[in-house]
Design an enzyme around this catalytic site. Structure first.
Site, short mmCIF file in Angstrom:
data_model
loop_
_atom_site.label_atom_id
_atom_site.label_comp_id
_atom_site.label_asym_id
_atom_site.label_seq_id
_atom_site.Cartn_x
_atom_site.Cartn_y
_atom_site.Cartn_z
N LYS A 32 0.82 -1.22 0.00
CA LYS A 32 0.00 0.00 0.00
C LYS A 32 0.85 1.27 0.00
O LYS A 32 0.49 2.26 -0.64
CB LYS A 32 -0.95 0.00 1.19
CG LYS A 32 -0.30 0.07 2.56
CD LYS A 32 -1.35 0.06 3.65
CE LYS A 32 -0.72 0.05 5.03
NZ LYS A 32 0.04 1.26 5.32
N THR A 33 1.98 1.28 0.71
CA THR A 33 2.83 2.48 0.72
C THR A 33 3.39 2.74 -0.68
O THR A 33 3.49 3.89 -1.12
CB THR A 33 3.98 2.32 1.73
OG1 THR A 33 3.44 2.01 3.02
CG2 THR A 33 4.80 3.59 1.83
N ASP A 219 -3.80 7.20 5.05
CA ASP A 219 -3.32 5.83 5.26
C ASP A 219 -3.92 5.27 6.55
O ASP A 219 -4.31 6.03 7.45
CB ASP A 219 -1.79 5.83 5.33
CG ASP A 219 -1.21 4.43 5.23
OD1 ASP A 219 -1.95 3.49 4.87
OD2 ASP A 219 -0.01 4.27 5.51
N GLU A 220 -3.97 3.94 6.67
CA GLU A 220 -4.49 3.26 7.87
C GLU A 220 -5.87 3.79 8.25
O GLU A 220 -6.15 4.06 9.43
CB GLU A 220 -3.50 3.42 9.04
CG GLU A 220 -2.10 2.91 8.77
CD GLU A 220 -1.99 1.38 8.70
OE1 GLU A 220 -3.03 0.72 8.82
OE2 GLU A 220 -0.88 0.88 8.50
N GLN A 250 -7.50 -5.44 9.75
CA GLN A 250 -6.42 -5.07 10.67
C GLN A 250 -6.84 -3.93 11.59
O GLN A 250 -5.99 -3.22 12.13
CB GLN A 250 -5.17 -4.68 9.89
CG GLN A 250 -4.57 -5.83 9.09
CD GLN A 250 -3.23 -5.47 8.48
OE1 GLN A 250 -2.21 -5.38 9.16
NE2 GLN A 250 -3.22 -5.28 7.17
N ARG A 609 2.28 -11.33 10.29
CA ARG A 609 3.61 -10.75 10.53
C ARG A 609 4.70 -11.70 10.05
O ARG A 609 5.85 -11.28 9.86
CB ARG A 609 3.84 -10.48 12.04
CG ARG A 609 2.92 -9.48 12.72
CD ARG A 609 2.76 -8.21 11.95
NE ARG A 609 1.59 -8.27 11.08
CZ ARG A 609 1.33 -7.41 10.12
NH1 ARG A 609 2.17 -6.44 9.86
NH2 ARG A 609 0.24 -7.52 9.39
#
Length: 811
Positions: A32-33, A219-220, A250, A609
């Site tokens: 996504k970044t 973002d987020e 998330q 993770r």
């Protein structure tokens, strides 16, 4: 297209969709970044958008720094004009220009959590608001919730007139906000709320920022609260070029006020929104992703999506189930040590994740024994340490005399013989004249009650004035060093009741603060470094990055701390009901199913993770608050198909655990004790648990209710030798078998409790237990030999007992 050809089809779609509202559902590890930075570049290079018309918002300083670095690299010239910042930093920049429009000075102080608590303690003491029923934590939490939802003190007061507790909270909220304004200060929640207030009461200011930010990216987005949602909504209202990126799977910060509905209902707010899913994962193997998908699909409140990857070559997820938490910790330490010795693992590529910090103790102890270096992420924040807060309070007082909290913190640090009584008299004088505490100190000779302390108070004021004078010619580094020298602060640290190591640590922390302020000045090449600017930067630092590239240590952390990180090897510990999902979520499952769903999202975060190796561990018994607790495997493990997990041999056969953790397998055959006439017991066992057959975690968990009924638990155990019938029907037979096995034939009959009469309490009654305290009876069932009673205790939760043993007393 050049650089855009490196994107996959969905990533490219997200980059090219520049106009109107866009929701990018970005799964874990889906890049996504990369999408956000390429989108910025595309807007500038291909769409001709001015860099200063682009705003990119995220949550943490670390994330903002990474985005800034990537944007600078890919955009090049003009990238410095792009607004890349956190929510709070953005609001501070805006309020520094326009806070005077809403009644604050533009040089307002930012209060951190400790400052806010200190102020609220004073208010509670002054108005006698804190009681045994109303704690400071609840007051602060309620006020924070109000601000997250943009509820003012006046609005809260109107809605709480008939609730005694909430009326007191309302009083605290009102006085707290009045005190903040008098101190020319804002807390972290105010930064968002006051910016929204500024925009809604000053259309010209709002319009200027709407014109500035024609393209907004967030973002987020799943972590936004209602205030943050409203802030972004009003900013984007004019041009509607709003792109939000997030993953509802998330969303794990509900306890901080995050509202998952913001992302789930995005299309309801923006009916013309374009939704793009990023499901290709670039981090983990397919085996790990399959496990994560299997768990998260059980949530009802989510967008439909499934992670996939081209990386098919990976090992299957492992599950290790142990008798005790000690065994679990010993395995984790020895497995890491073995892999390290064999060259298959680097410490820095390894993480141990757990639900609560309390789980780390045993693992730490085993790491020390095994000689494994480790670090715990989420320790005491650098800026929360006593010595740092003291020195920052001096700097705040020098910078802003209106900050009462800072002045009070250091007025007698180091000790100057100024006691709390004197402070209270000065505060009373300040309240009477509606001036700041510092201004009252300046008029100490007018306060009759403190006549004996006037010289001490005057010396303090003179010292602060001297520092302010020096600030005009000193650098910030020189100023801080002068504060330390003049106050004798390092000598004062030596007088604290610390061991030698902590004393040295404190001195080193002071040195680090000096380094920090020097670095701040050095990095301010284009702007003039100011004390206000330094304090602002410090206040906005949410955490300290303790993970360095050369830090060759295993990392231990909670699942919440792990979000955003990735590791080659992940051990997910404590996979048991009551541990993960937590007991709190289980206790409120019926009334609040969202609690279990958030726990499941947390599990999804933990699984994703891992890049190549994931090991789930669990214990059949675990010490909690000094008591042994028996737990079945977590439902999250049961939700992963049997074929997706490599289970240890301990999963192959069921066993029964007594209250102290021993199993019947540890003793002689019960048939030898009671004879072969117990065919009914043998038959019931075979039907209920399938004696001698393989039992997986799911089947055991599904039969735990029957096991709980008879004060024993069904748990998997490896076969030792072929067993004959094992009792499962009668708790008194199992107890007798254990008594006999220990060689106490005389105690055999004593192992069989006699039937008790009907208790003198019923469902709904309050009862007391000699060990568990006060509770409420929630169930009472008549069994073959005694009544089974279920009690929900205030301190330790639900317990199932037999009345004759429990000896409960009705209150």
């Amino acid at each position: 297209m050049g650089i855009y050809d490196t994107l996959n089809s969905q990533q490219k779609k997200a980059v090219l969709q520049t106009d109107g509202p866009v929701l990018i559902l970005a799964g874990a590890g889906s890049g996504k970044t990369r999408v956000l930075t390429h989108r910025v570049a595309y807007l500038i290079d291909e769409c001709g958008v001015n860099p200063w018309n682009i705003m990119a918002i995220t949550f943490t300083n670390k994330a903002a720094g990474e985005m800034r670095e990537r944007v600078d690299k890919i955009v090049g010239f003009g990238a410095e004009s792009i607004w890349v910042s956190t929510f709070h930093s953005s609001c501070v920049k805006i309020l520094r220009r326009y806070a005077d429009r809403i009644g604050f000075g533009n040089n307002f102080t930012i209060y951190d959590t400790d400052d806010s608590k200190s102020l609220m303690k004073d208010i509670c003491k002054k108005y006698q608001l804190e009681t045994t029923q109303l704690k400071l934590k609840r007051i602060m939490g309620s006020i924070s919730t109000c601000k997250d939802n943009l509820v003012t003190p006046e609005e809260y007061a109107l809605n709480t007139q008939n609730d005694f507790i909430k009326v007191r909270i309302s009083k605290a909220y009102t006085e707290y906000q009045n005190a903040l304004k008098k101190n020319n200060a804002m807390d972290f929640d105010d930064l968002i709320m006051k910016t929204v207030e500024l925009f809604k009461t000053n259309p010209d200011v709002l319009d200027s920022y709407q014109e500035r930010f024609k393209y907004i990216m967030v973002d987020e987005y799943q972590d936004t609260n209602n205030a943050q949602f409203e802030l972004i909504r009003v900013l984007a209202d004019k041009y509607r070029n709003l792109c939000v990126v997030g993953d509802d799977d998330q969303s794990i910060y509900r306890f901080r006020g995050a509202n998952i509905r913001n992302i789930l209902d995005f299309e309801k707010v923006y009916k013309d929104a374009v939704v793009i899913k990023l499901e290709q994962n670039y981090r983990s193997t397919q085996q790990i992703l399959d496990a994560a998908n299997a768990v998260i699909k059980n949530n009802g409140g989510r967008k439909d999506k499934a992670l996939w990857t081209e990386e098919k070559d990976g090992e299957i997820v492992k599950l290790k189930h142990f008798d005790t938490a000690y065994d679990e910790a010993q395995f984790i330490a020895s497995d890491i040590g073995k892999l390290k010795r064999n060259g298959k693992l680097r410490y820095s590529d390894t993480a141990i994740l757990y639900r609560t910090n309390a789980q780390s103790r045993l693992i730490e102890e085993r790491f020390v024994v095994e000689g494994i270096p480790y670090d715990i992420v989420g320790g005491t924040n650098f800026y929360s340490r006593r010595e740092i807060k003291d020195l920052l309070a001096y700097l705040k007082t020098i910078d802003n005399g209106l900050d009462d909290v800072a002045v009070k913190r250091i007025i007698n640090v180091p000790k100057r013989g100024i006691g709390q009584t004197t402070v209270d008299y000065v505060q009373a004088y300040a309240d009477e004249r509606q001036i700041s505490f510092y201004d009252a100190l300046c008029e100490a000779d007018q306060i009759v009650a403190v006549s004996r302390s006037v010289s001490k108070l005057s010396d303090f004021v003179t010292m602060i004035r001297a520092f302010r004078t020096k600030m005009k010619s000193y650098s910030l580094e020189e100023l801080l060093k002068d504060v330390i020298d003049v106050t004798g602060y390092l000598e004062f640290l030596k007088t604290l009741d610390d061991d030698d190591n902590e004393d040295n640590d404190r001195a080193q922390n002071v040195d680090e603060l000096i380094s920090k302020i020097a670095a701040y000045e050095e990095n301010m090449e284009e702007e003039e470094p100011t004390l206000s600017g330094f304090l602002e930067e410090v206040a906005l630092v949410a955490d300290i990055d303790r993970i360095g590239e050369d830090n060759e240590k295993v990392l231990l952390m909670t699942l919440h701390s792990a979000k955003g990180l990735e590791f080659e090897h992940v051990y997910l510990a404590g996979m048991e009901e009551g541990v993960f999902p937590s007991y709190m979520a289980l206790a409120t499952e019926d009334a609040d199913p969202e609690g279990i769903e958030e726990e499941r999202r947390l599990c999804y975060v933990g699984i994703t993770r891992a890049k190549r190796h994931l090991t789930l561990t669990a214990a059949k018994r675990r010490m909690v608050r000094g008591e042994t607790q028996f737990n079945r495997l977590s439902r999250f493990v049961s939700e992963i198909p049997y074929t997706m997990i490599e289970r240890s041999d301990t999963e192959s056969k069921p066993a029964f655990l007594f209250d102290d953790g021993d199993t019947i397998d540890d003793y002689e055959s019960v048939e030898d004790t009671f004879g072969s006439s117990n065919s009914g017991i043998k038959s019931s066992y075979a039907k209920g648990f399938g004696a001698g057959s393989n039992v997986n975690a799911k089947s055991v968990a599904g039969r735990s209710e029957l096991a709980n009924t008879y004060r024993i638990k069904a748990v998997p155990k490896p076969p030792k030798k072929e067993k004959r019938a094992v009792p499962s029907e009668k708790p008194y037979i199992a107890s007798a078998a254990k008594t006999y096995a220990r060689g106490s034939l005389a105690g055999l009959s004593k192992g069989m409790p006699t039937a008790g009469g009907k208790p003198d309490y019923i469902v709904g009654d309050k009862v007391s237990h000699i060990k568990y305290g006060i509770g409420v009876v929630t169930s009472l069932e008549q069994g073959p030999r005694d009544y089974k009673v279920t009690v929900n205790f205030d301190e330790c939760g639900q317990k199932i007992m037999y009345a004759a043993f429990a000896k409960l007393k009705k209150i």
